[in-house]
Structure formats: structure tokens, C-alpha cells
Design a protein around this motif. Structure first.
Motif, PDB file in Angstrom:
ATOM      1  N   MET A  87       0.820  -1.208   0.000  1.00  0.00           N
ATOM      2  CA  MET A  87       0.000   0.000   0.000  1.00  0.00           C
ATOM      3  C   MET A  87       0.852   1.254   0.000  1.00  0.00           C
ATOM      4  O   MET A  87       1.892   1.321   0.649  1.00  0.00           O
ATOM      5  N   PHE A  89       0.197   5.489   0.502  1.00  0.00           N
ATOM      6  CA  PHE A  89      -0.799   6.514   0.838  1.00  0.00           C
ATOM      7  C   PHE A  89      -0.402   7.859   0.248  1.00  0.00           C
ATOM      8  O   PHE A  89       0.675   8.028  -0.329  1.00  0.00           O
ATOM      9  N   PHE A  92       2.887  10.956   4.312  1.00  0.00           N
ATOM     10  CA  PHE A  92       3.253  10.342   5.601  1.00  0.00           C
ATOM     11  C   PHE A  92       3.087   8.827   5.581  1.00  0.00           C
ATOM     12  O   PHE A  92       2.303   8.267   6.322  1.00  0.00           O
ATOM     13  N   ASN A  93       3.825   8.240   4.680  1.00  0.00           N
ATOM     14  CA  ASN A  93       3.758   6.791   4.530  1.00  0.00           C
ATOM     15  C   ASN A  93       4.661   6.046   5.485  1.00  0.00           C
ATOM     16  O   ASN A  93       4.515   4.855   5.644  1.00  0.00           O
ATOM     17  N   LEU A  94       5.601   6.782   6.074  1.00  0.00           N
ATOM     18  CA  LEU A  94       6.692   6.076   6.752  1.00  0.00           C
ATOM     19  C   LEU A  94       6.600   6.213   8.261  1.00  0.00           C
ATOM     20  O   LEU A  94       6.084   7.198   8.784  1.00  0.00           O
ATOM     21  N   VAL A  95       7.116   5.197   8.934  1.00  0.00           N
ATOM     22  CA  VAL A  95       7.243   5.270  10.388  1.00  0.00           C
ATOM     23  C   VAL A  95       8.426   6.180  10.686  1.00  0.00           C
ATOM     24  O   VAL A  95       9.548   5.882  10.293  1.00  0.00           O
ATOM     25  N   PRO A  96       8.171   7.317  11.332  1.00  0.00           N
ATOM     26  CA  PRO A  96       9.204   8.353  11.412  1.00  0.00           C
ATOM     27  C   PRO A  96      10.461   7.946  12.160  1.00  0.00           C
ATOM     28  O   PRO A  96      11.534   8.467  11.884  1.00  0.00           O
TER      29      PRO A  96
ATOM     30  N   ASN B  11      13.111   7.433  19.681  1.00  0.00           N
ATOM     31  CA  ASN B  11      12.634   8.580  18.913  1.00  0.00           C
ATOM     32  C   ASN B  11      12.090   9.662  19.842  1.00  0.00           C
ATOM     33  O   ASN B  11      12.118  10.841  19.521  1.00  0.00           O
ATOM     34  N   ARG B 354      -1.015   8.037  12.989  1.00  0.00           N
ATOM     35  CA  ARG B 354      -0.563   7.755  11.634  1.00  0.00           C
ATOM     36  C   ARG B 354       0.425   6.601  11.634  1.00  0.00           C
ATOM     37  O   ARG B 354       0.348   5.694  10.805  1.00  0.00           O
ATOM     38  N   GLU B 355       1.320   6.673  12.604  1.00  0.00           N
ATOM     39  CA  GLU B 355       2.324   5.618  12.736  1.00  0.00           C
ATOM     40  C   GLU B 355       1.652   4.244  12.886  1.00  0.00           C
ATOM     41  O   GLU B 355       2.050   3.266  12.263  1.00  0.00           O
ATOM     42  N   ILE B 358       0.150   3.126   9.613  1.00  0.00           N
ATOM     43  CA  ILE B 358       1.180   2.609   8.701  1.00  0.00           C
ATOM     44  C   ILE B 358       1.544   1.183   9.096  1.00  0.00           C
ATOM     45  O   ILE B 358       1.617   0.282   8.249  1.00  0.00           O
ATOM     46  N   LEU B 359       1.752   0.990  10.393  1.00  0.00           N
ATOM     47  CA  LEU B 359       2.118  -0.351  10.856  1.00  0.00           C
ATOM     48  C   LEU B 359       1.022  -1.352  10.508  1.00  0.00           C
ATOM     49  O   LEU B 359       1.303  -2.480  10.110  1.00  0.00           O
ATOM     50  N   SER B 361      -0.976  -1.125   7.967  1.00  0.00           N
ATOM     51  CA  SER B 361      -0.993  -1.342   6.524  1.00  0.00           C
ATOM     52  C   SER B 361       0.099  -2.319   6.100  1.00  0.00           C
ATOM     53  O   SER B 361      -0.016  -2.959   5.073  1.00  0.00           O
ATOM     54  N   VAL B 453      -5.195   7.340   6.797  1.00  0.00           N
ATOM     55  CA  VAL B 453      -4.166   8.110   7.462  1.00  0.00           C
ATOM     56  C   VAL B 453      -4.590   9.561   7.436  1.00  0.00           C
ATOM     57  O   VAL B 453      -4.382  10.276   6.478  1.00  0.00           O
TER      58      VAL B 453
END
Lengths: 228, 455
Positions: A87, A89, A92-96, B11, B354-355, B358-359, B361, B453
Motif C-alpha cells: 500500500m 498513501f 506520511f507513509n513512513l514510520v518516522p 525517537n 498515523r504511525e 502505517i504499521l 498497513s 491516514v
């Protein structure tokens, strides 16, 4: 095997008066790329959610890799999704807090199938994908995701969707945050990579100018005629 | 999962670090309070170690203990020397030390005793008294005094200094015995007990002060200590008033001191008329209850025999409220630490939606994301525990010499007892339990959000 086969899909959000989705038939062959265009808010994202198995759909209407999405539930669906679907999007597709490379490898940590299909050394495969997507600078791979530019982030997201060659990639307006020049290059790269890997691509956008990069284009409003 | 959680926390290392610090402080505080308490109780329980029985005129056991061991208050009417001799002659008694009280030196209690006190008294887990300077007094040094470490430090006393005592126990007294000065023969090393605050003089010296005095003041609150001592001393004396007692005794003394007792009990050169208490050591400690009963039932001497350990426990029970308050405080700090962690985990949830999407997905189930939050909490808690132990060890290492010298508290270094491990386990579990609050929220959130998201 069809990566995606939809038949007589009718979906209504719980509590909604009208159906959001009413699709007679839509299918994708392996390696085929489909451009689905339509205005914002017409239900495109809902369709992608239904295909990804995030919303509950009836049995027998959506098959991904010949598996009836409506027939599996819960955690099984999450695992099935990562096994067969990549997928991308809008933003903000990434885990920061993970590096670019680790973000690419995420599907391999959650899916044995994707890991197995990513070759003996998934990290090397990931680097190759990043390389092919124009992120050849090795320092980029180890950078944290939030340090990358938006265009770089979208390419990392594309690499993540591609790794382990899933049967289907769902892309939900991935170019909306990109400028014109980057946009075309990104779509071109994505479509080419999918074709090479034999992965079907369902690309959703409101921007018809991108249609030329795909095997065929479908107007979502026409497709969704069944919605009353 | 562990690596993931670690990366995620890294982080947010600043806030995570603060959270760990808060937890570690509460851990250090809880264990520190616990150790201080144990140390205080041990030191307290040891303040009369080596003494098997304290015999004093009939009275409340806590009061007797306070007066004799801690030098606070008095035991009321004195007991006769005959009672002392009776005790000393009992077959189960190994030694008996006479104690006289009732005077003070500039607010510090003055104890009249003999050299055997220094021989038999034990403190802080069985250590004998030792001298920082000078010598203990012996039987023939009537005007000699030995002062405790605190007294010596406060007034700058050294062997050879001459001191004057006052009657009564108040800080300010106009009734100075300045006609009977004492010469300091020795200064005791610090013990961390009430001995540091005491001035010891010989029985003879103590009596010299009181040549014109009667028995120490009775405690009006203690009926057993009211001036009814005459009844208990019928065997030795008739019912005289105090002044007559002295006269009779002086004659008595002449007869006996040079007679049957001189040879066998060389330690007691002087035989006072009245003493306030007796420290007793037994040959076989298992006989202590038998002797206690014998003393309490002795028809002719209204005496009480106090088991120091029992009376100390009773006294500690009275002081227990402060101890409970301290523990409550420490646990309140722990609770604050836990709440801090929940706040930290919860506050970031919205920005992390959002995080989580993503996880999901990429195949993470809601259960897995739930686990991520709990794992983060577990890491924070565990790091807090470890840092807390480090803090505690460092603090203990630094303060142990000071505490043991000044208060006689000995905190074990790096010895984690079963109860401490249990405490750590409880804190860890509380951390996990607290993390369920944000984790359940995340679980619901991820189910509701799906893969959408949103900003």
C-alpha cells in the motif's frame, strides 16, 4: 489467478443512508496497471479500504489473490493483507523513527511470505529497490524517515510496497504532495517496477494527466454506477 | 517487538528519559525509605543488645526502657541495694550492672554506674563500647566521668576536663552540684545510640551529689512509681523517710561493704543506698522468662523486669505512625511516576495515530500495536527500576558512612532482600497495568481508524 476480482460489490458505511460503493465488476490481471480517476470524496478511498479488508464487506464480492476477503476476519485479514497487498498513501507513509531501509523492510518483518519472496537477503533487495527508484545514495537508506524530502518519502513508500513482490499494490493518491516534475517521474517508475515484478497496480487519483502511464484507465464515477 | 519499542522510545528519548527518571526516583525512594526504616528498627532494636533484662522499680515497661536505655524521663522511686544483691546472687544471673539516674549535665542525662557497664553494654549489633580518648573509670576513681561522643563534641570535652552536674533532667537548672565536680577520664567513640548523649559517673560520685538528696522525682502519672517504695524494702529497712534511709544505709554500708561482699564483687566498690535500675545478663538466655517472673513475683520488692526486645518493639509500635506515613509518601511518589508514564504514553497517542495506521498497513494487527504500547511501558518501567536501583546504591554508598556514624544506621550495600524484589515486582506490574489504559485506547483507535491516514 487474479490479483483482484470484484463482483457486485455494494457497500454502505454503518449508519449511512446511501451506499458508498456499488460496483458491478472490476478485475486486474497479474502485472496489469489500472488508473482509477475521479473527484475527491466520491468513495475511491472506501473502495481501497474494502479491498484491503479494513471495512467489513459481504462474502463473495471481493477476491484478492483468489481469496475471498469477506470470508476472513480480524488478525487473519491483517496477515493476509501484508502477504498479498502493498500500500502507498497520499502522504506520511513512513514510520518516522525508522530509517528509510527499515521502513522498506517492514512488510518482511510482518509477513513470512513477503520475506521469502524478497530473496535470500531482503536488505539487499531493499537497497536494489531504493536504487532503482532513484535513491541510490547509500546515506539516504540509513537516514531517519522524517529527514527525507516528501518526494524521497514517497519513493521509499513505493519500495516498501514493492518488496517481496505482493500480488497487488494499492496506491491512494500517492502523488498529491509532489510537484509536477517529480509526479510524472514517480508514477512512471512505479508503473514500470510493478510491470517488471508482475505485480498488479491499482492507482487512484483525481489527476487525469497521469493516465498515460498505465495500461488502462477507468472513471470511478462510471464504475461506481451501482451506488444509489 | 522489543527492538521496535526501543526504536520508538528512542525517537522520543527526551520525554521517555524524564519518565524513566520519575519512575527511578520513586523506586529509589520506596526502597530507600524501606531500608532506612529497617536500618532504624535494627539500630533501635540494637540499642539495648546484650542486655537480657532490665530490672527497675515497678512501672510501665516502655517508661523503664525510655529512662534506662534512652535517658529520657525517670523510673520513679529507687530500688534498694539489697534488691540488687538479691538479683546478682540469683544462680541464672551472669552479671548485673547498677544504674543511677536523675541528674543532668547541661541537659544531657547523667548515669551513675560502675565499670561493668562499659564491659557489658552492647550496641549496633553487639559491638562493645570503645573509647575515642582516655580511659574508662574504675572503682577507685570516685570523681571520674566518661562522656558520650555527642556530649564531648558539643562542649569540646577531652579527658582531664572538669564538669559539674545539675539535679533533675531539665536543660536549664539552677540546682547545680558545683560542690562536686567530676574529672573526665574518657570520651566514648560514637555509637549512634543514646549512649552518645550520656555522661557516666561512678556510683560513689553520683551518691556524693545526693548526700542531702532523696530519691529521684516520682512520675505523678505512674501510680506504681509513686513514693510507696518503703513497702518494697521492708526486708532491708523499716519505713523511714529518705533522710533516715541514708543514715541507716551508711551504717549498713560499713558493715557489709567490707564484709561478705567485698571479696566476691570487687566491681562494686561503693554500695549506694538507692539505685534506679539494673541491667542483667544471664548465663543461659532461655531462663529469662523464669527470672522475669521471679522478679515480678518477689514479694518484698515492688520491681518490674523488662525484656528490652519486647519493650523496644512496643515502643517502635508507638513510633510506627511516622513510619507508615513515610511509606505512604514513597508509594504516592511511585503512583505519581506511574501516572507520569501513562500521561506520556497517552499524550503521544494522537500524534502517533498515523504511525499505527502505517504499521497496520504493513501487516501489524491491532493486538500487535497493543503489544507495542505495553512493551514500551515495560521497557520504561524496567529502565526506571534499574536506574532507581543504581540511584539507591549510589545514595547508599555515599550516605552509609555518615548515617552509621551519626545515627547508628547501617544500610546494607547492594543486598536485595526478598521483600525488595517483591516491591520491585509490584512496581513493574503496576507499570504494565497502568499501560493498559493507553494500550486499550490504541487498540480501539487502530480498529476505528483502519488504514485511513488522517492528519
Amino acid at each position: 489467478m487474479h490479483p483482484l476480482r470484484i463482483e457486485r460489490l455494494v457497500y454502505r458505511w454503518p449508519g449511512a443512508e446511501r451506499s458508498t460503493l456499488g460496483i458491478g465488476a472490476l478485475s486486474l490481471a497479474s502485472g496489469e496497471s489500472l488508473f482509477l480517476y475521479g473527484p475527491s470524496g466520491c468513495g475511491k478511498s472506501t473502495l481501497l479500504s474494502a479491498i484491503a479488508g479494513v471495512v467489513d464487506v459481504p462474502k463473495g464480492v471481493i477476491h484478492v489473490a483468489d481469496q475471498d476477503i469477506g470470508a476472513v476476519c480480524g488478525g487473519t485479514r491483517d496477515r493476509f493483507r501484508v502477504d498479498h497487498i502493498g500500500m502507498i498513501f497520499q502522504v506520511f507513509n513512513l514510520v518516522p523513527w525508522l530509517s528509510a531501509l527499515e521502513n522498506v523492510l517492514l512488510p518482511c518483518t510482518f509477513s513470512q511470505r513477503r520475506r521469502a519472496r524478497a530473496g535470500d537477503n531482503p536488505a539487499r533487495t531493499a537497497r536494489r529497490l531504493l536504487d532503482e527508484l532513484g535513491l541510490s545514495d547509500p546515506s539516504l537508506a540509513s537516514k531517519q524517515a522524517h529527514e527525507l524530502s516528501v518526494g524521497q518519502q514517497q519513493r521509499v513508500a513505493a519500495a516498501r510496497a514493492l518488496i517481496g513482490t505482493p500480488d497487488l499494490i494499492l496506491a491512494d493518491e500517492p502523488t498529491s504532495a509532489l510537484d509536477e516534475a517529480t509526479k510524472a517521474a514517480f508514477v512512471d517508475l512505479l508503473a514500470r517496477e510493478c510491470a517488471e515484478a508482475g505485480t498488479a497496480l491499482l492507482f487512484v487519483s483525481h489527476d487525469r494527466s497521469l493516465e498515460r502511464h498505465f495500461d488502462r484507465g477507468v472513471d470511478f464515477l462510471a464504475l461506481n454506477g451501482g451506488a444509489a | 517487538m522489543l527492538g521496535f519499542s526501543l526504536r520508538s522510545l528512542w525517537n522520543r528519548r527526551f520525554v521517555a528519559g524524564l519518565t524513566v527518571l520519575a519512575i527511578s526516583l520513586s523506586v529509589a525512594l520506596i526502597l530507600g525509605v524501606e531500608r532506612l526504616r529497617d536500618g532504624a528498627r535494627d539500630s533501635f532494636a540494637n540499642s539495648a543488645s546484650g542486655i537480657d533484662l532490665i530490672v527497675a522499680p515497678r512501672g510501665n515497661s516502655v517508661q523503664i526502657l525510655m529512662a534506662t536505655v534512652f535517658g529520657v524521663g525517670g523510673t520513679g522511686t529507687g530500688m534498694t541495694w539489697d534488691s540488687f544483691e538479691w538479683l546478682e546472687d540469683r544462680p541464672e544471673v551472669a552479671w548485673a550492672v547498677p544504674i543511677q539516674m536523675g541528674d543532668n549535665h547541661r541537659g544531657y542525662p547523667v548515669i551513675g554506674t560502675d565499670a561493668s557497664y562499659f564491659e557489658h553494654f552492647r550496641h549496633s549489633g553487639g559491638q562493645p563500647l570503645s573509647l575515642a580518648a582516655g580511659t574508662f573509670f574504675t572503682g577507685d576513681m570516685a570523681d571520674a566521668a566518661v562522656v558520650g561522643a555527642e556530649v564531648a563534641a558539643r562542649f569540646g570535652y577531652a579527658p582531664g576536663a572538669v564538669i559539674v552536674n545539675a539535679h533533675g533532667s531539665g536543660e536549664v537548672s539552677f540546682d547545680l552540684h558545683d560542690d562536686a565536680p567530676f574529672t573526665i577520664s574518657g570520651v566514648l567513640a560514637p555509637t549512634g545510640t543514646a549512649v552518645d548523649r550520656m555522661v557516666f559517673v561512678t556510683l560513689e560520685g553520683f551518691d556524693t551529689l545526693h548526700a542531702q538528696d532523696d530519691a529521684p522525682l516520682a512520675d505523678p502519672l505512674d501510680p506504681a512509681a509513686m513514693p510507696a517504695d518503703g513497702h518494697g524494702e521492708d526486708d532491708a529497712h523499716d519505713d523511714h523517710d529518705a533522710q533516715d534511709d541514708h543514715d541507716v544505709h551508711d551504717a549498713h554500708h560499713d558493715h557489709e561493704a567490707h564484709g561478705d561482699h567485698e571479696g566476691t564483687e570487687a566491681g562494686h566498690g561503693h554500695e549506694p543506698d538507692r539505685i534506679n535500675a539494673v541491667y542483667v545478663g544471664l548465663i543461659d538466655r532461655t531462663n529469662v522468662l523464669g527470672l522475669q517472673r521471679a522478679v515480678n513475683e518477689r514479694p518484698s520488692g515492688a520491681l518490674s523486669a523488662v525484656l528490652p526486645a519486647v519493650a523496644l518493639a512496643e515502643l517502635w509500635g508507638i513510633a510506627g505512625t511516622a513510619e507508615r506515613a513515610m511509606r505512604l509518601m514513597a508509594w504516592a511518589v511511585a503512583l505519581a511516576g506511574m501516572i507520569g508514564m501513562v500521561v506520556m504514553l497517552s499524550a503521544t497517542l494522537d500524534t502517533r495515530r498515523r504511525e499505527f495506521a502505517i504499521l497496520r498497513s504493513v501487516g501489524a494487527t491491532p493486538a500487535r500495536i497493543f503489544g507495542l504500547i505495553v512493551t514500551e511501558a515495560a521497557i520504561l518501567s524496567a529502565a526506571g527500576l534499574i536506574l532507581g536501583l543504581v540511584l539507591l546504591s549510589v545514595a547508599t554508598f555515599v550516605t552509609d558512612p555518615i548515617l552509621s556514624a551519626r545515627f547508628g544506621l547501617r544500610l546494607g550495600l547492594n543486598v536485595f532482600g526478598a521483600s525488595e524484589l517483591a516491591t520491585l515486582f509490584v512496581i513493574f506490574c503496576a507499570g504494565l497495568l497502568a499501560s493498559l489504559v493507553p494500550a486499550v485506547r490504541v487498540y480501539r483507535m487502530t480498529l476505528a481508524d483502519g488504514l485511513s491516514v488522517r492528519l
